[in-house]
Design an enzyme around this catalytic site. Structure first.
Site, PDB file in Angstrom:
ATOM      1  N   LYS A  57       0.887  -1.443  -0.018  1.00 54.42           N
ATOM      2  CA  LYS A  57      -0.105   0.107   0.170  1.00 54.42           C
ATOM      3  C   LYS A  57       1.037   1.307   0.050  1.00 54.42           C
ATOM      4  O   LYS A  57       0.703   2.064  -0.912  1.00 54.42           O
ATOM      5  CB  LYS A  57      -1.023  -0.065   1.310  1.00 54.42           C
ATOM      6  CG  LYS A  57      -1.600   1.245   1.350  1.00 54.42           C
ATOM      7  CD  LYS A  57      -2.305   1.499   2.902  1.00 54.42           C
ATOM      8  CE  LYS A  57      -1.216   1.353   3.845  1.00 54.42           C
ATOM      9  NZ  LYS A  57      -1.678   1.737   5.378  1.00 54.42           N
ATOM     10  N   THR A  58       1.908   1.245   0.799  1.00 52.01           N
ATOM     11  CA  THR A  58       2.692   2.522   0.981  1.00 52.01           C
ATOM     12  C   THR A  58       3.503   2.807  -0.441  1.00 52.01           C
ATOM     13  O   THR A  58       3.369   3.954  -0.949  1.00 52.01           O
ATOM     14  CB  THR A  58       3.829   2.323   2.034  1.00 52.01           C
ATOM     15  OG1 THR A  58       3.226   1.803   3.322  1.00 52.01           O
ATOM     16  CG2 THR A  58       4.538   3.552   2.259  1.00 52.01           C
ATOM     17  N   ASP A 240      -4.357   8.054   4.113  1.00 51.81           N
ATOM     18  CA  ASP A 240      -4.115   6.763   4.365  1.00 51.81           C
ATOM     19  C   ASP A 240      -4.858   6.061   5.625  1.00 51.81           C
ATOM     20  O   ASP A 240      -5.396   6.815   6.441  1.00 51.81           O
ATOM     21  CB  ASP A 240      -2.729   6.797   4.640  1.00 51.81           C
ATOM     22  CG  ASP A 240      -2.085   5.210   4.599  1.00 51.81           C
ATOM     23  OD1 ASP A 240      -2.793   4.366   4.179  1.00 51.81           O
ATOM     24  OD2 ASP A 240      -0.937   5.141   4.993  1.00 51.81           O
ATOM     25  N   GLU A 241      -5.020   4.854   5.963  1.00 54.37           N
ATOM     26  CA  GLU A 241      -5.731   4.251   6.917  1.00 54.37           C
ATOM     27  C   GLU A 241      -7.007   4.842   7.266  1.00 54.37           C
ATOM     28  O   GLU A 241      -7.373   5.142   8.343  1.00 54.37           O
ATOM     29  CB  GLU A 241      -4.816   4.443   8.021  1.00 54.37           C
ATOM     30  CG  GLU A 241      -3.560   3.961   8.195  1.00 54.37           C
ATOM     31  CD  GLU A 241      -3.346   2.456   7.982  1.00 54.37           C
ATOM     32  OE1 GLU A 241      -4.464   1.783   8.254  1.00 54.37           O
ATOM     33  OE2 GLU A 241      -2.184   2.019   8.168  1.00 54.37           O
ATOM     34  N   GLN A 271      -8.646  -4.089   9.451  1.00 52.31           N
ATOM     35  CA  GLN A 271      -7.510  -3.588  10.386  1.00 52.31           C
ATOM     36  C   GLN A 271      -7.738  -2.555  11.065  1.00 52.31           C
ATOM     37  O   GLN A 271      -7.192  -1.568  11.616  1.00 52.31           O
ATOM     38  CB  GLN A 271      -6.276  -3.410   9.675  1.00 52.31           C
ATOM     39  CG  GLN A 271      -5.657  -4.389   8.874  1.00 52.31           C
ATOM     40  CD  GLN A 271      -4.349  -4.136   8.094  1.00 52.31           C
ATOM     41  OE1 GLN A 271      -3.167  -4.013   8.766  1.00 52.31           O
ATOM     42  NE2 GLN A 271      -4.259  -4.054   6.899  1.00 52.31           N
ATOM     43  N   ARG A 626       1.741  -8.871  11.092  1.00 51.93           N
ATOM     44  CA  ARG A 626       3.024  -8.595  11.508  1.00 51.93           C
ATOM     45  C   ARG A 626       4.175  -9.314  11.061  1.00 51.93           C
ATOM     46  O   ARG A 626       5.162  -8.915  10.901  1.00 51.93           O
ATOM     47  CB  ARG A 626       3.125  -7.775  12.723  1.00 51.93           C
ATOM     48  CG  ARG A 626       1.958  -6.798  13.304  1.00 51.93           C
ATOM     49  CD  ARG A 626       1.940  -5.597  12.141  1.00 51.93           C
ATOM     50  NE  ARG A 626       0.549  -6.091  11.457  1.00 51.93           N
ATOM     51  CZ  ARG A 626       0.504  -5.256  10.062  1.00 51.93           C
ATOM     52  NH1 ARG A 626       1.100  -4.372   9.801  1.00 51.93           N
ATOM     53  NH2 ARG A 626      -0.742  -5.760   9.624  1.00 51.93           N
TER      54      ARG A 626
END
Length: 764
Positions: A57-58, A240-241, A271, A626
């Site tokens: 995503k980043t 973002d997020e 998430q 993670r």
């Protein structure tokens, strides 16, 4: 050479040599997969990027920002909002590495609001030199508001009241609205405190974290011209997020992007783990309702984790109903199965983790590549003990703690009063620090006089006699006033220079031991603060003291996470979001801990799809994803809680993960025989051998393992995952295919294959 930009560019490049500009665009998209490329090349209009964990995503949003600039959008017309300063810095670094123009605004929501409130302070009804209070100051001010409101502190703890106020602000509820809507005595009292709390904030020219969002949202609501200015300034908005946005942030995004509609949001409903602080998952789930013509891009290829980790995490999250269905997949091959271990207690659990860390380290995995996660901070203590006993270095990810150290907060309080002389909270912290002979009685009179006269504490220090102080005390407070006034004359200097001047002027080194001060950890912390200020000066080239203080106030736990220090990382599951480690251990997979549960209702009656339990499942999913190579989940049969050792029920989430690509290890010791004192000559439950033989032939197979010698229909047992239950029936299969029907207290009836679990026989 054929361009890889896609069909929309094919005519442009057909039969021609690529220009330098075209080559840059081509290289920009060269290392992206097809969904990422779609996200990057979409320019105008709304877009939702559903980005699964570890799906790049980043990279996608960074490249999209660079692509906008390369195709002619001015950098200063781009706004990219992240949720942590660390993420903003990472994005800025990546954009810089792509060698496109600089000048885009990359920051957090709170940092953006802090900036806008300084710029449009007159519209927001505040002074631009306002102070942002940290949590300790907020709670301290709440306590004062409780006293002013005449509410009993014993029944209304300041921290809890402030949390209620914060929730109201996240919903954009004013004190007046809360008072009008109150439906209980408790809500009425909180509203009374809320009213006084806001008055005290205003008197101190201060805002709390939630005010930054609330004030900005109200400013945009009440002043349409500000929204027009921002929409023209930020013609392309990226958030973002997005699954973690609350109502205020949702309205801010819509207000800024409203006129042009160029809003790109990225996120993953799976998430969303911050409902407790106001995050509203419906913002991302209903994005298509807000923007019916929005382009939807799904990033579902995972580049981080092994197939086993993704399989278990996907199985778990599939039990949630409030989500957008997507299947994470990976091209990676190999990798170990997920480890699930059942331990006797928290000490055995911690020792097992320590031994696994040592084993991985011996295999060549560095300690900083490993992490231990937990749902609540209290679970770290025993793990820390085990790591120390095994000489394993570790660190706890609490980056904000540096700024909460007393000596650091003392210096920051001086800087805050320089910027904002009416900040009474900060002023009272330093009025006699270092000690200058101003006692508690004098301070009390100053506070009372300030309150009665409508002045700040620093202002009434100028004339202590008017506050009822004796001449010697009045002289001392006047000297303090003059000292602080002298500092304000230099507030436009570089921050490090101001900090050094303050430290020297108050002889802070003497307070830490004079010549011995360099050996003091507190003095070293003060020096580190000055270093931090110097870095700010270098990085911002002209940044102001108030900007520095606002930056410090908005630092989050993981903003200062650094790697490569040879230590295992310990952190909460919430803090782990956005990070990755080759090896991850998650402790405490027990009902009441994960999922976290404060009530006493059994699991089966409320877990199904309640918002709270779905969020807990998302939190477990975040922790699992993670992990890159190794993932271990541990469960303790018994755990000390609140000073008492209690039997635990294994987390139902372990059952939802399934058994495929999962290695289960049970290192619990066999339970003692609860009937040992009643055994007869043959070591059994019955003295009469004939009676015993008759019962065994009807109820149990003679080939059963010895530990099940006393297992009968009607026996009370404990299952490692399902908890306590009673055997109600036995199948006709012979060992090892024998199946039992057990009625579990929390799950009801279940049929189990006895040979694949270890049941514990319980005393009645």
């Amino acid at each position: 050479m054929e361009s890889r930009l896609g069909s929309r560019y094919s005519v442009l490049f057909s039969g021609t040599k690529l220009s330098a500009w075209e080559q840059r665009l081509d290289r920009l998209l060269d290392n992206l997969n097809e969904p990422q490329r779609q996200a990057v090349t979409h320019t105008d209009g709304a877009m939702l990027i559903l980005a699964g964990a570890g799906s790049g995503k980043t990279r996608a949003i960074t490249y999209r920002l660079a692509h906008l600039i390369e195709t002619g959008v001015a950098p200063w017309n781009i706004l990219a909002i992240t949720f942590t300063n660390k993420a903003a810095r990472e994005m800025a670094s990546r954009v810089e590495s792509l060698h496109v123009g600089s000048g885009a605004t990359l920051c957090t929501f709170h940092a953006l609001c802090a900036r806008l409130l300084r710029e449009f302070a007159d519209r927001a009804g505040i002074e631009p030199n306002y102070t942002i209070y940290d949590r300790d100051d907020q709670v301290r001010l709440t306590k004062e508001a409780i006293l002013v409101a005449g509410v009993p502190v014993a029944n209304f703890p300041p921290a809890r009241v402030h949390a209620s106020i914060g929730r109201a602000k996240n919903r954009l509820r004013t004190p007046t609205a809360c008072a009008e809507e109150a439906q209980s005595f408790h809500e009425e009292q909180v509203a009374r405190v809320y009213i006084q709390y806001q008055k005290l904030l205003q008197a101190n020219n201060a805002l709390d974290f939630d005010d930054l969002l609330l004030r900005t949202a109200f400013m945009l609501r009440d002043h349409s011209d500000v929204g027009e200015i921002l929409s023209k300034r930020y013609q392309y908005v990226m958030i973002d997020e997005y699954q973690d946005t609350n109502h205020a942030q949702y309205l801010l995004a819509r207000a800024i992007a409203g006129p042009h509609g160029n809003l790109c949001v990225t996120g993953d409903p799976d998430q969303s783990i911050y409902a407790w602080r106001g995050a509203d998952i419906s913002n991302i789930l209903e994005f298509e309702k807000d923007y019916p013509d929005a382009k939807i891009v799904v990033l579902d290829e995972n580049y981080r984790s092994t197939k086993a980790i993704l399989h278990g995490a996907s199985n778990l999250i599939s039990h949630n109903t409030h989500r957008k269905d997507k299947a994470l997949w990976t091209r990676r091959t190999g990798g170990a199965d997920i480890s699930v271990v059942y331990c006797n207690d928290e000490h055995a659990e911690a020792q097992w983790i320590a031994e696994r860390i040592i084993a991985l380290r011996d295999q060549g995995l560095a300690a900083e590549k490993m992490a231990v996660f937990y749902r609540v901070n209290s679970l770290s203590r025993v793990v820390e003990n085990a790591l120390r006993e095994n000489a394993i270095p570790y660190r706890i990810a609490r980056g904000v703690e540096f700024y909460n150290r007393k000596e650091v907060k003392d210096v920051l309080a001086y800087l805050k009063v320089i910027v904002n002389p009416v900040d009474d909270i900060s002023c009272l912290r330093i009025i006699n620090l270092p000690a200058r002979g101003i006692g508690a009685t004098a301070v009390k009179r100053l506070v009372e006089h300030a309150r009665m006269s409508g002045k700040s504490v620093l202002e009434v220090c100028k004339d202590g006699l008017a506050a009822g102080l004796r001449a010697p005390a009045a002289k001392k407070v006047a000297a303090f006033h003059d000292l602080m006034t002298s500092f304000t004359e230099e507030k436009d200097q570089p921050v490090a220079r101001i900090a050094n001047h303050v430290i020297d002027a108050i002889s802070l080194q003497d307070a830490f031991g004079g010549d011995d001060a360099p050996d003091s950890s507190a003095w070293r912390n003060v020096g580190e603060l000055v270093n931090n200020a110097a870095e700010f000066d270098s990085r911002t080239e002209g940044g102001t003291l108030e900007e520095y203080l606002h930056q410090v106030a908005l630092i989050a736990d993981v903003d200062h996470m650094q790697g490569g220090d040879g230590a295992v990382t310990l952190m909460t599951l919430h803090s782990a979001k956005g990070l990755e480690f080759p090896a991850v251990f998650i402790v405490g997979w027990e009902f009441g801990l994960l999922p976290f549960h404060r009530g006493d209702q059994p699991y089966a009656r409320q877990i199904a799809s309640s918002p709270q339990d779905e969020e807990e499942r998302r939190l477990a999913f975040v922790g699992m994803t993670r992990a890159m190579e190794h993932l271990a989940l541990s469960c303790a049969r018994k755990r000390m809680q609140r000073g008492r050792t209690e039997t635990q029920i294994a987390s139902p989430f372990l059952n939802e993960i399934g058994t495929e690509m999962v290695e289960i290890e049970d290192i619990t010791t066999p339970p003692p025989n609860p009937w040992a004192d009643r055994t007869g000559p043959r070591g059994g439950f019955y003295d009469d051998a004939a009676e015993r033989e008759m019962i065994e032939s009807s109820d149990i197979d003679e080939a059963f393992p010895p530990e099940y010698e006393y297992l009968r229909i009607g026996s009370l047992v404990s299952h490692p995952m399902f908890g306590r239950g009673r055997v109600v029936a036995k199948g006709s299969q012979r060992w090892p295919e024998t199946r039992l029907e057990i009625h579990f207290e929390d799950l009801g009836p279940k049929t189990i294959k006895l040979s694949v679990v270890r049941l514990e026989l319980l005393d009645e």
